[in-house]
Scaffold this active site. Sequence first.
Site, PDB file in Angstrom:
ATOM      1  N   TYR A   1       0.837  -1.217   0.000  1.00 17.95           N
ATOM      2  CA  TYR A   1       0.000   0.000   0.000  1.00 17.95           C
ATOM      3  C   TYR A   1       0.866   1.260   0.000  1.00 17.95           C
ATOM      4  O   TYR A   1       0.761   2.100  -0.910  1.00 17.95           O
ATOM      5  CB  TYR A   1      -0.932  -0.055   1.226  1.00 17.95           C
ATOM      6  CG  TYR A   1      -1.628   1.234   1.578  1.00 17.95           C
ATOM      7  CD1 TYR A   1      -2.262   2.004   0.601  1.00 17.95           C
ATOM      8  CD2 TYR A   1      -1.663   1.682   2.899  1.00 17.95           C
ATOM      9  CE1 TYR A   1      -2.909   3.193   0.939  1.00 17.95           C
ATOM     10  CE2 TYR A   1      -2.318   2.858   3.245  1.00 17.95           C
ATOM     11  CZ  TYR A   1      -2.930   3.610   2.263  1.00 17.95           C
ATOM     12  OH  TYR A   1      -3.563   4.772   2.603  1.00 17.95           O
TER      13      TYR A   1
ATOM     14  N   ASP B   1      12.943 -11.832  -1.831  1.00 13.69           N
ATOM     15  CA  ASP B   1      12.830 -11.535  -0.410  1.00 13.69           C
ATOM     16  C   ASP B   1      14.088 -10.823   0.083  1.00 13.69           C
ATOM     17  O   ASP B   1      15.210 -11.245  -0.245  1.00 13.69           O
ATOM     18  CB  ASP B   1      12.647 -12.869   0.335  1.00 13.69           C
ATOM     19  CG  ASP B   1      12.118 -12.668   1.733  1.00 13.69           C
ATOM     20  OD1 ASP B   1      11.003 -13.148   2.004  1.00 13.69           O
ATOM     21  OD2 ASP B   1      12.821 -12.027   2.551  1.00 13.69           O
TER      22      ASP B   1
ATOM     23  N   PHE C   1      10.291  -0.265   2.944  1.00 13.21           N
ATOM     24  CA  PHE C   1       8.927  -0.502   3.450  1.00 13.21           C
ATOM     25  C   PHE C   1       8.674  -1.995   3.687  1.00 13.21           C
ATOM     26  O   PHE C   1       7.552  -2.374   4.024  1.00 13.21           O
ATOM     27  CB  PHE C   1       7.878  -0.070   2.413  1.00 13.21           C
ATOM     28  CG  PHE C   1       7.918   1.370   2.013  1.00 13.21           C
ATOM     29  CD1 PHE C   1       7.317   2.338   2.806  1.00 13.21           C
ATOM     30  CD2 PHE C   1       8.518   1.770   0.819  1.00 13.21           C
ATOM     31  CE1 PHE C   1       7.313   3.671   2.420  1.00 13.21           C
ATOM     32  CE2 PHE C   1       8.528   3.103   0.430  1.00 13.21           C
ATOM     33  CZ  PHE C   1       7.922   4.051   1.235  1.00 13.21           C
TER      34      PHE C   1
ATOM     35  N   TYR D   1       5.589  -5.865  17.067  1.00 11.42           N
ATOM     36  CA  TYR D   1       5.710  -5.055  15.852  1.00 11.42           C
ATOM     37  C   TYR D   1       6.484  -3.763  16.151  1.00 11.42           C
ATOM     38  O   TYR D   1       7.498  -3.465  15.498  1.00 11.42           O
ATOM     39  CB  TYR D   1       4.315  -4.744  15.291  1.00 11.42           C
ATOM     40  CG  TYR D   1       4.326  -3.652  14.263  1.00 11.42           C
ATOM     41  CD1 TYR D   1       5.019  -3.799  13.068  1.00 11.42           C
ATOM     42  CD2 TYR D   1       3.652  -2.442  14.497  1.00 11.42           C
ATOM     43  CE1 TYR D   1       5.051  -2.778  12.138  1.00 11.42           C
ATOM     44  CE2 TYR D   1       3.676  -1.426  13.566  1.00 11.42           C
ATOM     45  CZ  TYR D   1       4.379  -1.589  12.389  1.00 11.42           C
ATOM     46  OH  TYR D   1       4.412  -0.574  11.473  1.00 11.42           O
TER      47      TYR D   1
ATOM     48  N   ARG E   1      -9.860  -4.385  21.376  1.00  8.10           N
ATOM     49  CA  ARG E   1      -8.863  -5.212  20.684  1.00  8.10           C
ATOM     50  C   ARG E   1      -7.563  -5.099  21.484  1.00  8.10           C
ATOM     51  O   ARG E   1      -7.162  -3.983  21.850  1.00  8.10           O
ATOM     52  CB  ARG E   1      -8.671  -4.648  19.266  1.00  8.10           C
ATOM     53  CG  ARG E   1      -7.717  -5.424  18.402  1.00  8.10           C
ATOM     54  CD  ARG E   1      -7.721  -4.900  16.974  1.00  8.10           C
ATOM     55  NE  ARG E   1      -7.076  -3.601  16.838  1.00  8.10           N
ATOM     56  CZ  ARG E   1      -6.874  -2.993  15.670  1.00  8.10           C
ATOM     57  NH1 ARG E   1      -7.280  -3.557  14.551  1.00  8.10           N
ATOM     58  NH2 ARG E   1      -6.276  -1.820  15.616  1.00  8.10           N
TER      59      ARG E   1
HETATM   60  N1  UDP Z   1     -10.847  -0.224  14.781  1.00  6.86           N
HETATM   61  C1  UDP Z   1     -12.161  -0.587  15.049  1.00  6.86           C
HETATM   62  N2  UDP Z   1     -12.744  -1.527  14.244  1.00  6.86           N
HETATM   63  C2  UDP Z   1     -12.095  -2.110  13.195  1.00  6.86           C
HETATM   64  C3  UDP Z   1     -10.765  -1.712  12.915  1.00  6.86           C
HETATM   65  C4  UDP Z   1     -10.170  -0.772  13.733  1.00  6.86           C
HETATM   66  O1  UDP Z   1     -12.784  -0.094  15.994  1.00  6.86           O
HETATM   67  O2  UDP Z   1     -12.683  -2.968  12.529  1.00  6.86           O
HETATM   68  C5  UDP Z   1     -10.194   0.788  15.637  1.00  6.86           C
HETATM   69  C6  UDP Z   1      -8.935   0.282  16.328  1.00  6.86           C
HETATM   70  O3  UDP Z   1      -9.267  -0.317  17.562  1.00  6.86           O
HETATM   71  C7  UDP Z   1      -8.129   1.568  16.493  1.00  6.86           C
HETATM   72  C8  UDP Z   1      -8.543   2.415  15.283  1.00  6.86           C
HETATM   73  O4  UDP Z   1      -9.764   1.841  14.811  1.00  6.86           O
HETATM   74  O5  UDP Z   1      -8.526   2.249  17.646  1.00  6.86           O
HETATM   75  C9  UDP Z   1      -7.528   2.376  14.158  1.00  6.86           C
HETATM   76  O6  UDP Z   1      -7.187   1.007  13.907  1.00  6.86           O
HETATM   77  P1  UDP Z   1      -6.312   0.557  12.679  1.00  6.86           P
HETATM   78  O7  UDP Z   1      -6.226  -0.942  12.732  1.00  6.86           O
HETATM   79  O8  UDP Z   1      -6.841   1.168  11.430  1.00  6.86           O
HETATM   80  O9  UDP Z   1      -4.884   1.201  12.935  1.00  6.86           O
HETATM   81  P2  UDP Z   1      -3.893   1.147  14.214  1.00  6.86           P
HETATM   82  O10 UDP Z   1      -4.189   2.378  15.006  1.00  6.86           O
HETATM   83  O11 UDP Z   1      -4.142  -0.133  14.950  1.00  6.86           O
HETATM   84  O12 UDP Z   1      -2.537   1.198  13.581  1.00  6.86           O
END
Ligand code: UDP
Length: 328
Positions: free
Chosen positions: A11, A51, A73, A141, A282
């Site tokens: 991306y 790779d 990247f 990560y 999450r």
């Molecule tokens: N998020 C959410 N539902 C989803 C995907 C992401 O509520 O299906 C929330 C996630 O918990 C975070 C924000 O959206 O607070 C951004 O998440 P993303 O995975 O896009 O990027 P990150 O901040 O993890 O790099």
Amino acid sequence: MSILVLGGAGYIGSHAVDQLINKGYTVAVIDNLQTGHKQAIHDKAIFYEGDIRDKMFMQEVFTKESVEGVIHFAASSLVGESVEKPLLYFNNNVYGTQIVLEVMEEFGVKNIVFSSTAATYGEPKEMPIVETMATHPENPYGESKLMMERMMKWCDKAYGIRYVALRYFNVAGAKSDASIGEDHVPETHLIPIILQTALGQREYLGIYGDDYDTPDGTCIRDYVYIEDLIAAHIAALDYLQKGNKSNIFNLGSNNGYSVKEMLEAAREVTGKEIPAKVLPRRSGDPSKLVASSEKAKMTLAWEPQITDIKQIIKTAWDWHISHPKGYE
Ligand code: UDP
């Protein structure tokens, strides 16, 4: 002389290749196509499929190409996956960078612009985040990216390989003509998931937690437009090529939006209802991450062009409408 883009089919990498070529650079791309898409690579770029951990392959590419700088990247980038499979992250990201640096040293290539992340900070108590704040990554990560930064620091001292590490916040949107965009399988990022829901490809958006210590209870993130983010990489390359010292910069927009605010903005942009449901948190999600990008603005003369969140979402929406199945 060419710029070698590692991970140029992904991306962010594909937008970098596109912008470099449009600015007149000669570009070579390395990608193992594990998560990237061949169709995303600009047809004027020379593509080497392989790779970065394969040293002989890397040496072959560096022998064929006269590399003046590297933009890196090529890394695994999912927080959740990294918690499950830390060794995969240390192998692909840290060991991969080890080989990149070994080959750069062998071929006398002295500049590297490197894709780092806000995840190196963990969750600082103060916002916005500035580069001098302590780093406490809270997942493998972020840890792997911090290790990569540190490897580069020591390679600068020993071999004079200078680097710019760009710590991204949330990268968003697509090229304005919608010819390239974001296509991850599986998709985990908020904006594409919201837009897939708007297209009817998902039943609802699952909001990961509404009991955070934020005004509406959902997590706040800082979204930066992909084309602006790439402009900072080209400015960083130029900065290194002028002989400036190694450095670290945040790239964000200085603005925070909650998950609910993003959903509302997407409803306005798309004119769709976009059903949503609150789910449990999450794991590994900090409540709030907002960058100060003042240093990049001052030192790299970086000036983001598109900062309005609806305008950013609109570019992603145009991509999703024109590519409902991604690159497939
Ligand atoms: N998020 C959410 N539902 C989803 C995907 C992401 O509520 O299906 C929330 C996630 O918990 C975070 C924000 O959206 O607070 C951004 O998440 P993303 O995975 O896009 O990027 P990150 O901040 O993890 O790099």
